[in-house]
Design a protein around this motif. Structure first.
Motif, PDB file in Angstrom:
ATOM      1  N   GLU A  17       0.886  -1.166   0.066  1.00 51.19           N
ATOM      2  CA  GLU A  17       0.077  -0.239  -0.005  1.00 51.19           C
ATOM      3  C   GLU A  17       0.956   1.271   0.038  1.00 51.19           C
ATOM      4  O   GLU A  17       0.655   2.188  -0.673  1.00 51.19           O
ATOM      5  CB  GLU A  17      -0.864   0.044   1.124  1.00 51.19           C
ATOM      6  N   LEU A  18       1.882   1.377   0.823  1.00 53.45           N
ATOM      7  CA  LEU A  18       2.928   2.198   0.892  1.00 53.45           C
ATOM      8  C   LEU A  18       3.613   2.621  -0.606  1.00 53.45           C
ATOM      9  O   LEU A  18       3.289   3.778  -1.134  1.00 53.45           O
ATOM     10  CB  LEU A  18       3.900   2.154   1.843  1.00 53.45           C
ATOM     11  N   GLN A  19       3.861   1.502  -1.153  1.00 53.60           N
ATOM     12  CA  GLN A  19       4.315   1.460  -2.558  1.00 53.60           C
ATOM     13  C   GLN A  19       3.594   2.229  -3.633  1.00 53.60           C
ATOM     14  O   GLN A  19       3.780   3.105  -4.532  1.00 53.60           O
ATOM     15  CB  GLN A  19       4.965   0.183  -3.198  1.00 53.60           C
ATOM     16  N   LYS A  20       2.158   1.862  -3.596  1.00 52.84           N
ATOM     17  CA  LYS A  20       1.200   2.488  -4.506  1.00 52.84           C
ATOM     18  C   LYS A  20       0.742   4.060  -3.992  1.00 52.84           C
ATOM     19  O   LYS A  20       0.825   4.762  -4.873  1.00 52.84           O
ATOM     20  CB  LYS A  20      -0.255   1.774  -4.242  1.00 52.84           C
ATOM     21  N   GLU A  21       0.993   4.163  -2.746  1.00 51.19           N
ATOM     22  CA  GLU A  21       0.397   5.545  -2.451  1.00 51.19           C
ATOM     23  C   GLU A  21       1.546   6.681  -2.262  1.00 51.19           C
ATOM     24  O   GLU A  21       1.282   7.835  -2.119  1.00 51.19           O
ATOM     25  CB  GLU A  21      -0.183   5.534  -1.177  1.00 51.19           C
ATOM     26  N   TYR A  22       2.830   6.088  -1.723  1.00 51.41           N
ATOM     27  CA  TYR A  22       3.983   6.928  -1.570  1.00 51.41           C
ATOM     28  C   TYR A  22       4.153   7.760  -3.055  1.00 51.41           C
ATOM     29  O   TYR A  22       4.391   7.209  -4.032  1.00 51.41           O
ATOM     30  CB  TYR A  22       5.079   6.395  -1.321  1.00 51.41           C
ATOM     31  N   GLN A  23       4.397   9.124  -2.867  1.00 50.98           N
ATOM     32  CA  GLN A  23       5.165   9.955  -3.946  1.00 50.98           C
ATOM     33  C   GLN A  23       6.487  10.507  -3.696  1.00 50.98           C
ATOM     34  O   GLN A  23       6.820  11.148  -2.617  1.00 50.98           O
ATOM     35  CB  GLN A  23       4.178  11.299  -4.203  1.00 50.98           C
ATOM     36  N   PHE A  24       7.327  10.076  -4.515  1.00 52.25           N
ATOM     37  CA  PHE A  24       8.649  10.379  -4.321  1.00 52.25           C
ATOM     38  C   PHE A  24       8.784  11.835  -4.304  1.00 52.25           C
ATOM     39  O   PHE A  24       8.396  12.465  -5.327  1.00 52.25           O
ATOM     40  CB  PHE A  24       9.934   9.789  -5.251  1.00 52.25           C
ATOM     41  N   PRO A  25       9.662  12.627  -3.403  1.00 51.93           N
ATOM     42  CA  PRO A  25       9.590  14.131  -3.495  1.00 51.93           C
ATOM     43  C   PRO A  25      10.329  14.483  -4.916  1.00 51.93           C
ATOM     44  O   PRO A  25      11.136  13.613  -5.152  1.00 51.93           O
ATOM     45  CB  PRO A  25      10.641  14.332  -2.022  1.00 51.93           C
ATOM     46  N   GLU A  26      10.279  15.743  -5.310  1.00 51.43           N
ATOM     47  CA  GLU A  26      10.672  16.023  -6.601  1.00 51.43           C
ATOM     48  C   GLU A  26      12.305  16.128  -6.745  1.00 51.43           C
ATOM     49  O   GLU A  26      12.728  15.705  -7.610  1.00 51.43           O
ATOM     50  CB  GLU A  26      10.006  17.359  -7.060  1.00 51.43           C
ATOM     51  N   TRP A  27      12.832  16.591  -5.333  1.00 48.44           N
ATOM     52  CA  TRP A  27      14.332  16.699  -5.557  1.00 48.44           C
ATOM     53  C   TRP A  27      14.921  15.110  -5.503  1.00 48.44           C
ATOM     54  O   TRP A  27      15.981  15.022  -6.228  1.00 48.44           O
ATOM     55  CB  TRP A  27      14.817  17.117  -4.378  1.00 48.44           C
ATOM     56  N   TYR A  28      14.141  14.142  -5.008  1.00 49.86           N
ATOM     57  CA  TYR A  28      14.850  12.801  -5.121  1.00 49.86           C
ATOM     58  C   TYR A  28      14.694  12.028  -6.644  1.00 49.86           C
ATOM     59  O   TYR A  28      15.670  11.545  -6.887  1.00 49.86           O
ATOM     60  CB  TYR A  28      13.942  12.013  -4.234  1.00 49.86           C
ATOM     61  N   THR A  29      13.678  12.520  -7.412  1.00 54.06           N
ATOM     62  CA  THR A  29      13.418  11.932  -8.705  1.00 54.06           C
ATOM     63  C   THR A  29      14.312  12.634  -9.672  1.00 54.06           C
ATOM     64  O   THR A  29      14.813  11.950 -10.655  1.00 54.06           O
ATOM     65  CB  THR A  29      11.951  12.125  -9.057  1.00 54.06           C
ATOM     66  N   GLU A  30      14.731  13.775  -9.247  1.00 55.04           N
ATOM     67  CA  GLU A  30      15.628  14.725  -9.980  1.00 55.04           C
ATOM     68  C   GLU A  30      17.037  14.295  -9.939  1.00 55.04           C
ATOM     69  O   GLU A  30      18.037  14.634 -10.684  1.00 55.04           O
ATOM     70  CB  GLU A  30      15.283  16.063  -9.927  1.00 55.04           C
ATOM     71  N   ALA A  31      17.386  13.816  -8.516  1.00 52.63           N
ATOM     72  CA  ALA A  31      18.612  13.593  -8.020  1.00 52.63           C
ATOM     73  C   ALA A  31      19.533  12.537  -8.790  1.00 52.63           C
ATOM     74  O   ALA A  31      20.528  12.865  -9.288  1.00 52.63           O
ATOM     75  CB  ALA A  31      18.654  13.335  -6.598  1.00 52.63           C
TER      76      ALA A  31
END
Length: 532
Positions: free
Chosen positions: A234-248
């Motif tokens: 459920e966490l995997q489905k609902e969690y949104q990675f922070p923008e800085w993390y996806t760009e890092a």
């Protein structure tokens, strides 16, 4: 922890505040409820008992006097490692003497201390008042103290309508030299939906310092909000990675610990040094022979000697973090602990940590400060999810050779430390040691400790809170690995344990890309600052 300290006087009638502090320090609790606490009375020589205990334990102290007595005050108190947000005192009935409830609010919970009346009717009235006081409270609440009530008494039955006993409620606590009754407890408030996961609970074996034995519980609290109790899926489905993390895209993970000292074993030296045969695990093949040659027989010189030699005297976190950033790292994650269960921070949960021994440095804290300085988001990883079965070899013995059959240090007790540098420290909590020994003897099934939360000491799901910085916690790397489809070419950087004068390896594990290694010559190490 809850402890009726009898104004610091033991059953030997000796007034000894340091002895009380030593009992507390051995257990390393986060919060201690104290009863029968004098303040500047004549019988304790006009001393500030609680203030002295606070100084000796390094904890904040709160005092709630119940009565004026012997030229001073008499009441209850709290010792706590974190400063409370607020606290207050609530009067409770007592025919023989007035009673009081001390309530302290912390960021994630409320902790209450009391010493109930000897009279059952007053006790029941106190239970009603406490219940009414907590009505509508959303935070988890702990109630601790000398309740002057046996487990099957009407008082305890009334309490259990809204509370659950966390300390077992059957182990005897008084008199300390030969316990016959249980009247000391720690309870958790359930009426607001809070749920409690007890890791360990026990009565501390201290027969002299007071007329009561203290009770101890290691407990975690499940979230009262549904979103805090989601499964991993459920966490995997609902969690949104922070923008800085996806760009890092690229971050570095730095590992350091006592296993830096031997310079071999792939981070598993502490396990493999106790294994004459490591089977197909080639990276640990030489650990046993190396330890025997350098430190001595494992039955005499164990992992404690490795910890003692780890000094990290050349560690320069500013230099390292600056170098990481020059490589293009966009964030930094460091080791809070490895499978050896040794903490790289000022642990409030056991004494085997880098501040208390070894380098006597807050390794995590130093990296945090440097990460802030160089503007990198910072996180920590905890790797003790498997320590229960990982330490099994330490409970064995040589199967051949001159030291055959002599037990390794896993079976050592606190008494074995007498005259050694680790005198006064238990190798491992007694109930955990018993479980590992049972696994070694084939009496219970071997299991991962993350599947056995009742045995893990708090689980060390450690989050180093940072103000103004995003924070990552890698509880299990396999979880993040399962998200590789979302991460695309996300890079984990591994900065291996190394010493000045030896080559430093940086193993870069790239999802969806071929793994690669970058090696720097020894001349680079002066620039890196080194981990030693």
């Amino acid at each position: 922890m809850s402890y009726n300290i009898r104004h610091g006087a033991g059953l030997d009638e000796r007034l000894d505040f340091d002895r009380i502090a030593e009992v507390i320090n051995r257990e390393h609790p986060d919060v201690v409820a104290l009863q029968e606490v004098d303040s500047v009375t004549q019988r304790i020589g006009g001393r500030d008992l609680l203030g002295e205990l606070g100084q000796s334990t390094g904890m904040y102290h709160l005092y709630a006097p119940a009565i004026s007595f012997d030229g001073g005050k008499y009441g209850i108190g709290l010792l706590c490692r974190r400063k409370p947000l607020s606290f207050r005192t609530v009067p409770l009935p007592g025919r023989e003497e007035p009673r009081v409830l001390l309530l302290a609010e912390f960021e994630g919970y409320i902790f209450c201390c009391t010493h109930l009346s000897l009279t059952e009717e007053d006790q029941l009235t106190s239970v009603e008042r406490i219940g009414a006081l907590l009505e509508g409270e959303k935070k988890p609440v702990f109630l601790a103290g000398d309740l002057n009530a046996e487990p099957d008494s009407p008082t305890m039955k009334a309490l259990q309508k809204k509370f659950v006993i966390l300390t077992g409620g059957k182990e005897m606590t008084i008199p300390a030299d030969n316990p016959q009754s249980c009247i000391d407890y720690i309870l958790g408030y359930m009426a607001n939906g809070s749920r409690y996961q007890v890791t360990t609970n026990y009565v501390v074996n201290e027969p002299v310092a007071s007329d009561h034995r203290p009770v101890f519980v290691n407990v975690s609290v499940a979230g009262t909000h549904p979103e805090q109790d989601l499964s991993w899926d459920e966490l995997q489905k609902e969690y949104q990675f922070p923008e800085w993390y996806t760009e890092a895209r690229f971050g570095i993970w730095a590992t350091i610990g006592p296993q830096s000292v031997p310079r071999l074993g792939g981070g598993w030296y502490a396990r493999h040094m106790f294994m004459q045969d490591v089977g197909s695990q080639t990276f640990g093949r030489n650990a046993y022979a190396y330890h025997l040659k350098v430190f001595g027989p494992q039955s005499q010189k164990g992992y404690t000697e490795v910890i003692h030699q780890w000094k990290a005297e050349r560690l320069n976190t500013d230099s390292l973090v600056a170098y990481f950033k020059s490589l293009g790292a966009r964030y930094l994650v460091v080791h809070a602990n490895h499978h050896d269960h040794f903490d790289n921070f000022a642990s409030t949960y056991h004494p085997w940590n880098s501040v208390n021994m070894g380098p006597h440095k807050d390794i995590v804290g130093l990296f945090e400060q440097s990460a802030r300085k160089y503007g990198l988001p910072f996180g920590v990883s905890s790797h003790d999810d498997r320590f229960l079965n990982w330490w099994l070899p330490a409970f064995g013995a040589d199967t051949s050779g001159p030291y055959k059959g002599i037990p390794y240090e896993g079976r050592m007790t606190k008494a074995d430390g007498n005259g050694k540098w680790w005198e006064g420290y238990a190798q491992i909590r007694e109930e955990v040691a018993k479980h590992i020994q049972a696994v070694a003897a084939g009496q219970v099934a071997q299991e991962r400790s993350d599947a056995s939360p009742s045995l893990v000491q708090g689980g060390n799901a450690f989050l180093y809170a940072l103000q103004g910085f995003p924070c990552l916690v890698y509880r299990l790397f396999h979880f993040f690995g399962s998200l590789s489809g979302h991460l695309h070419s996300f890079v984990h950087g591994f900065f291996a344990d190394q010493h000045i004068g030896y080559s430093a390896h940086h193993r870069l594990v790239v999802h969806d890309v071929l793994p690669c290694e970058i090696t720097h010559s020894s001349s680079d190490n002066s620039r890196l600052g080194g981990m030693a």
